[in-house]
Design a protein around this motif. Structure first.
Motif, PDB file in Angstrom:
ATOM      1  N   LEU B 388     -20.692  -1.578 -18.806  1.00 45.52           N
ATOM      2  CA  LEU B 388     -20.454  -2.413 -17.369  1.00 45.52           C
ATOM      3  C   LEU B 388     -21.556  -2.102 -16.253  1.00 45.52           C
ATOM      4  N   LEU B 389     -21.483  -3.450 -15.548  1.00 43.28           N
ATOM      5  CA  LEU B 389     -22.706  -2.743 -14.469  1.00 43.28           C
ATOM      6  C   LEU B 389     -21.499  -2.140 -13.169  1.00 43.28           C
ATOM      7  N   ASN B 390     -22.458  -1.638 -12.378  1.00 44.79           N
ATOM      8  CA  ASN B 390     -21.706  -1.072 -11.275  1.00 44.79           C
ATOM      9  C   ASN B 390     -22.057  -1.862  -9.925  1.00 44.79           C
ATOM     10  N   LEU B 391     -21.009  -2.683  -9.638  1.00 48.64           N
ATOM     11  CA  LEU B 391     -21.231  -3.745  -8.417  1.00 48.64           C
ATOM     12  C   LEU B 391     -20.711  -3.827  -7.782  1.00 48.64           C
TER      13      LEU B 391
END
Lengths: 392, 392
Positions: B388-391
């Motif tokens: 998961l990327l922190n968006l």
């Protein structure tokens, strides 16, 4: 000495691994082994398959009931009479019945009747259920693979939802099997060990409070923008009324009982005004052999083998069980329990395995070893190479 | 020279492989590369991620839109004005937009507007859709993996159904995505190459005839005892009315539009008196990266790379396409088509790819190469190790 194996109840992606265990162990021990087609339903019609020379390798990786299953309960004396007639005629002296709660009731009834009739018959139950609700065993073959399927499905759906929520769907609901116990629905939370999973889990063990639920969804949405919900089909209101009752009658005047997933999504849509998506994996979750658990496949096979060993040791009238010896490293011990202690009993999710809408560390400790390992089936043409037996 | 990449529309399990292709190729060619978060929706808020030093390996095996997607259509002049202001301010000179029909319309509009404004901008579209309905390309990245998911789900469900039909459920219905075209629903027939698949496939391309359909199910049931049905959500009556219209209004007076799967199952239950089960994989079919197609993953990445190469060769205002050179051995050639020829067009399943309720050899020839190979993601704790990327 002839032995008979049969499958019963809702199938799983590893019930055939148990069949493999029974057949291989029986043959190694010199038993003449036959398979009853479609459980007691087919046995009552003398539909037997000679499994003594059958190529059984495919059973290790083919999902669902290779020999056909059945939903029949033995309630009828004439059926019992007929069964013993057939057993006697074919000199069946061992009976391995592979199923869940109802099937263990059938097995128990047959063991009792055999004793009453003075007919020498050794009955051993092989556990099987994705619902994981059999008592006196740490868990059941079939559960680990279904739990893995559900955990992964929820992870992937949550990734999808997270991509879309900014200007589209904000709530995803997955309806999960389990009319009585919430073991499988709880598994939708397992993905959190790798960073993503169900935000809200609705279990049959916890009476449904609509306002509190909607308040929780609202809070999750305001915190992160989206909410992934897992709901067990057996979710009930405090008065025992199923939430899946759709609240209206169709044009024929029949009360509509339907997807609890749609009912929950409808509440979210109408009361919170959020766009929803609903998934119902149905059969896919219990026959998803392409993503089975290696632990589950191995244990399913061993449960089959142990059934044969117990019968040969004169330990019969029992079901094979697994006792948890240790969580980490995971270790179990095979044992047995009298069939009457299992028949028609249901093991619910313990209270300390969940906390409101989430699962606890205790549940992770319990469930994670059960979903480990990826025993992929063979592939051909980009698809699994499962094998079909001709059952006619 | 700055380049911008963004994702748009419904996601797939391999859209991130295209992102990987774009980012890696752009960096190798010395472009300064940024990612717009949530497509044009985020770009309008200047939500950019600097991807020049980002670790991008995870994009190869993480499903859904790692950078967020959007449903926004560029209909509004003020939005277009704002976008160019932002492009100019950030000196964005390349724009790679990864999406389906609507997204290609956005890309085309931006290319046109840039020319009108005398702003040097090279726009290239990267195709993406599980629906496989973009014209001028043999197929679309995302379809192969979704088709593989559907084919396997139907095989496994059919194995399940076959186990149960003797005294329980005889009809299984799976509702499959596809509002306009039946490519994915057709894929439910692919399992036949390995011996089992959908018995009846209901496509949007073929107007629904209820009596004929029920007659066919009845015939299948009398021949083999069970019937597995695949239905596309876009199934229509000859007058264009959606079959998914549930035929009644809820307590608020709203017309109920709902699962076509349940509608079809309801017909079978009420008119043929058969027990049914319904599955709706929903998001699971488009984000099921755990069972993606290797061909699809590779091509998704290459489509991303080709987009960058075309832009650098001054071939812009186009979408990357794939031309089929040969079926066996499977071979494709990358090419391009002007964006305006793709925008808002829909490619239906050709008439010779299906025959009533079944798919033809031509469809097998077309689709089988696209589902080949199993590029499993890495696993940890029995679950995929997606990132998961922190968006925010």
């Amino acid at each position: 000495m002839k032995a008979l194996y049969a499958q019963s109840g809702g199938v799983t992606s590893v019930i055939n691994a148990s069949a493999y265990g029974v057949l291989d162990e029986a043959r190694k021990n010199g038993l003449e082994i036959y398979v009853g087609i479609n459980g007691v339903t087919g046995i009552l019609k003398e539909k037997f398959l000679d499994a003594n020379d059958l190529d059984i390798e495919f059973l290790k990786y083919t999902p669902a009931g290779a020999f056909g299953s059945c939903r029949k309960k033995l309630k009828n004396d004439a059926d019992v009479e007929k069964l013993f007639e057939i057993f006697r005629k074919n000199d069946i002296r061992y009976f391995f019945y592979n199923g869940g709660n109802d099937s263990m009731d059938t097995a128990w009834r047959l063991q009792l009747e055999a004793q009453k009739r003075g007919y020498e018959l050794k009955v051993v139950g092989v556990p099987k259920t994705i619902d994981n609700d059999l008592p006196h065993t740490d868990h059941c073959p079939g559960f680990g693979s279904a739990a893995k399927y559900i955990a992964i499905a929820m992870m992937e759906a949550a990734f999808d939802l997270r991509s879309m929520y900014v200007d589209s769907t904000q709530v995803f609901v997955m309806e999960i099997m389990g009319r009585h116990a919430g073991w499988l629905a709880a598994s939708a939370g397992l993905g959190w060990i790798n960073g993503i999973g169900a935000d809200v889990i609705l279990l049959p063990e916890q009476p449904f409070n609509k306002d509190e639920f909607l308040g929780t969804v609202d809070r999750v949405i305001s915190q992160k923008g989206y909410c992934a919900i897992a709901v067990a089909e057996g979710l009930k209101y405090p008065d025992g009324f199923f939430v899946s009752d759709m609240g209206f009658t169709d044009s024929f005047g029949n009360r509509q009982l339907g997807g609890v997933g749609f009912t929950i999504a409808g509440m979210v849509r109408s009361e919170l005004g959020l766009k929803t998506h609903v998934a119902i994996p149905d059969y896919l979750q219990r026959s998803g052999r392409h993503i089975a658990s290696a632990t589950d496949v191995e244990e399913a096979e061993m449960c089959g083998r142990m059934a044969v060993r117990y019968a040969l040791e004169d330990n019969y009238g029992v079901m094979v069980t697994m006792e948890r010896v240790n969580d980490e490293p995971y270790q179990i011990r095979y044992s047995s329990v009298p069939l009457n202690l299992v028949a028609e009993q249901t093991k619910m999710l313990p209270k300390d395995f969940f906390d409101k809408y989430a699962v606890t560390d205790k549940f992770f400790k319990y469930a994670l070893p059960l979903i480990k390992g990826e025993p992929y089936p063979p592939f051909r043409n980009g698809l699994p190479e499962y094998k079909l037996l001709n059952l006619k």
